[in-house]
Write a protein that holds these residues in place. Sequence first.
Motif, PDB file in Angstrom:
ATOM      1  N   LEU A 251       0.830  -1.211   0.000  1.00 31.92           N
ATOM      2  CA  LEU A 251       0.000   0.000   0.000  1.00 31.92           C
ATOM      3  C   LEU A 251       0.862   1.259   0.000  1.00 31.92           C
ATOM      4  O   LEU A 251       0.495   2.287   0.548  1.00 31.92           O
ATOM      5  CB  LEU A 251      -0.934   0.003   1.215  1.00 31.92           C
ATOM      6  N   LYS A 252       2.026   1.165  -0.591  1.00 29.80           N
ATOM      7  CA  LYS A 252       2.961   2.291  -0.701  1.00 29.80           C
ATOM      8  C   LYS A 252       3.541   2.708   0.642  1.00 29.80           C
ATOM      9  O   LYS A 252       4.062   3.830   0.774  1.00 29.80           O
ATOM     10  CB  LYS A 252       2.288   3.512  -1.364  1.00 29.80           C
ATOM     11  N   GLN A 253       3.455   1.833   1.673  1.00 33.60           N
ATOM     12  CA  GLN A 253       4.099   2.147   2.942  1.00 33.60           C
ATOM     13  C   GLN A 253       5.623   2.033   2.786  1.00 33.60           C
ATOM     14  O   GLN A 253       6.112   1.333   1.912  1.00 33.60           O
ATOM     15  CB  GLN A 253       3.594   1.221   4.066  1.00 33.60           C
ATOM     16  N   ARG A 254       6.334   2.726   3.645  1.00 29.80           N
ATOM     17  CA  ARG A 254       7.794   2.763   3.554  1.00 29.80           C
ATOM     18  C   ARG A 254       8.403   2.042   4.753  1.00 29.80           C
ATOM     19  O   ARG A 254       7.856   2.038   5.855  1.00 29.80           O
ATOM     20  CB  ARG A 254       8.317   4.202   3.526  1.00 29.80           C
ATOM     21  N   TYR A 255       9.584   1.435   4.497  1.00 25.07           N
ATOM     22  CA  TYR A 255      10.350   0.766   5.542  1.00 25.07           C
ATOM     23  C   TYR A 255      11.779   1.282   5.509  1.00 25.07           C
ATOM     24  O   TYR A 255      12.333   1.561   4.436  1.00 25.07           O
ATOM     25  CB  TYR A 255      10.329  -0.754   5.335  1.00 25.07           C
ATOM     26  N   ASP A 256      12.361   1.392   6.706  1.00 25.12           N
ATOM     27  CA  ASP A 256      13.720   1.909   6.834  1.00 25.12           C
ATOM     28  C   ASP A 256      14.724   0.773   6.637  1.00 25.12           C
ATOM     29  O   ASP A 256      14.730  -0.205   7.383  1.00 25.12           O
ATOM     30  CB  ASP A 256      13.877   2.533   8.229  1.00 25.12           C
ATOM     31  N   TYR A 257      15.573   0.918   5.625  1.00 23.59           N
ATOM     32  CA  TYR A 257      16.620  -0.067   5.371  1.00 23.59           C
ATOM     33  C   TYR A 257      17.928   0.678   5.115  1.00 23.59           C
ATOM     34  O   TYR A 257      18.036   1.465   4.157  1.00 23.59           O
ATOM     35  CB  TYR A 257      16.273  -0.938   4.161  1.00 23.59           C
TER      36      TYR A 257
END
Length: 453
Positions: A251-257
């Motif tokens: 759903l176009k959510q973002r994750y920190d990598y």
Amino acid sequence: MLYQNYSFEQSQNQIFSVLKELQIAKLLYKANIRKGCGLSALEMFQRLVMIVFHGKNLFRSLESKHNDHAVSKNTYYRFLSNPSFNWKKFLLLLAVRVTTALRKLTCKSRVTVLVLDDSVLRRNRSKDVELLAKVYDHVFHEFVRGFNLLALGWSDGFSFIPVSFVLLSSAKLRNRYQEADQNIDHRTNGWKSRMESMLQKPEAALRMVESALAAGIHADYILMDSWFTTEPFVKILSDLGLDVIGMVKDLKQRYDYNGRLYTLPQLAKIAMDRSNTHIYRSLLVRTRKHHLPVRIVFVRNRNKKSALLYILSTDNALSEDEIIRIYGMRWNIETFFKASKSLLKLGREFQTRSYDSAVAHTAIVFARYTFLEWLRRQENDLKTYGGLFFELCEDVQDMELSDALRSLMSLFMETINGYGTEETETIKSKVTNWIASQSRYIKGLFQNLCWES
């Protein structure tokens, strides 16, 4: 286990022995399910549990030959619609007793899970059912009349035990066709259930999980589909001490990598470029808002090679194989819904407008499923629920057709032997010619026919 040569009475006795073994009478009493006169609550419960195995609904069962007790249908409906009965507490107490016993049968290292999911109970032909609402069916992608059944179950990979449920109406007033009955005492369990039915789905799910944990249900993980696997809900469950494994929707959510924010497809591209396999790969990332450390496993969708499935786990120590294996245990709740609806008549057994009756019926169906699981686990039998159900439905036949024909012929022979000799010989000749002209099956029945008296 219920073998094929078991009669209905034997199967019924087996179910009754389970009720006694699990001390159902005490559980009913603790849940305030009691009767002041007439049949006891246990007797009423026993009869309601066994109705489905007659292959009839309540009305037809009361008219059948198996109904050897003079109890009116109003007695059953009064029992089902009593707002003081706490059916959800009864189901929770039953689940605690069964899961505690099942855990003793397995080693401590075996993973146990809670599974959270929902299913739609359609009531498209209903108009005046209490708290009837317009709900969205995700399977058929349409709005229907009915309830959204939110269920929580426990599994150890072999058995599935329903723990709790909520019959959700709708939190929006405009989506409800009928409101709650205001004549119900607001102090009763029935009124509390009505208020719970109008909660948002995540809030109702959280209450069920908290109640299960407080009652003593033990689980290592909680499994969810993509509807529930959101960052706020995962954070709440993590704070309760539960590790979450769930499917994630893009759903176009973002994750920190590595200090940068990526979408799921972008993370999948990074993972697949570093992998020697084209089946699955994982990355350790953090959620954007609460900075939860999670592992996301990227799995090729075998039904659509160009698509990926995303499975999130808050237990970063698990390997990719183990995450996928544990998440596969979520399928148990899908088979549970299928068996409950198609075999145990969930939502189709009683015609009632009372919300209390709908809750009571759902709890009784879930209890039936639990009893069948208990029997299956005791016998360590891998039969399917379809076979188990139809074996339980086997009834005692009054008389086989072949036996009935032989008995009629024997009576006929005894009768004609009392006639005169000439008349008897004529009749015998006619009967012999008739048998000779019949099919092989009929000839086989009377091949040893003897006319001597």
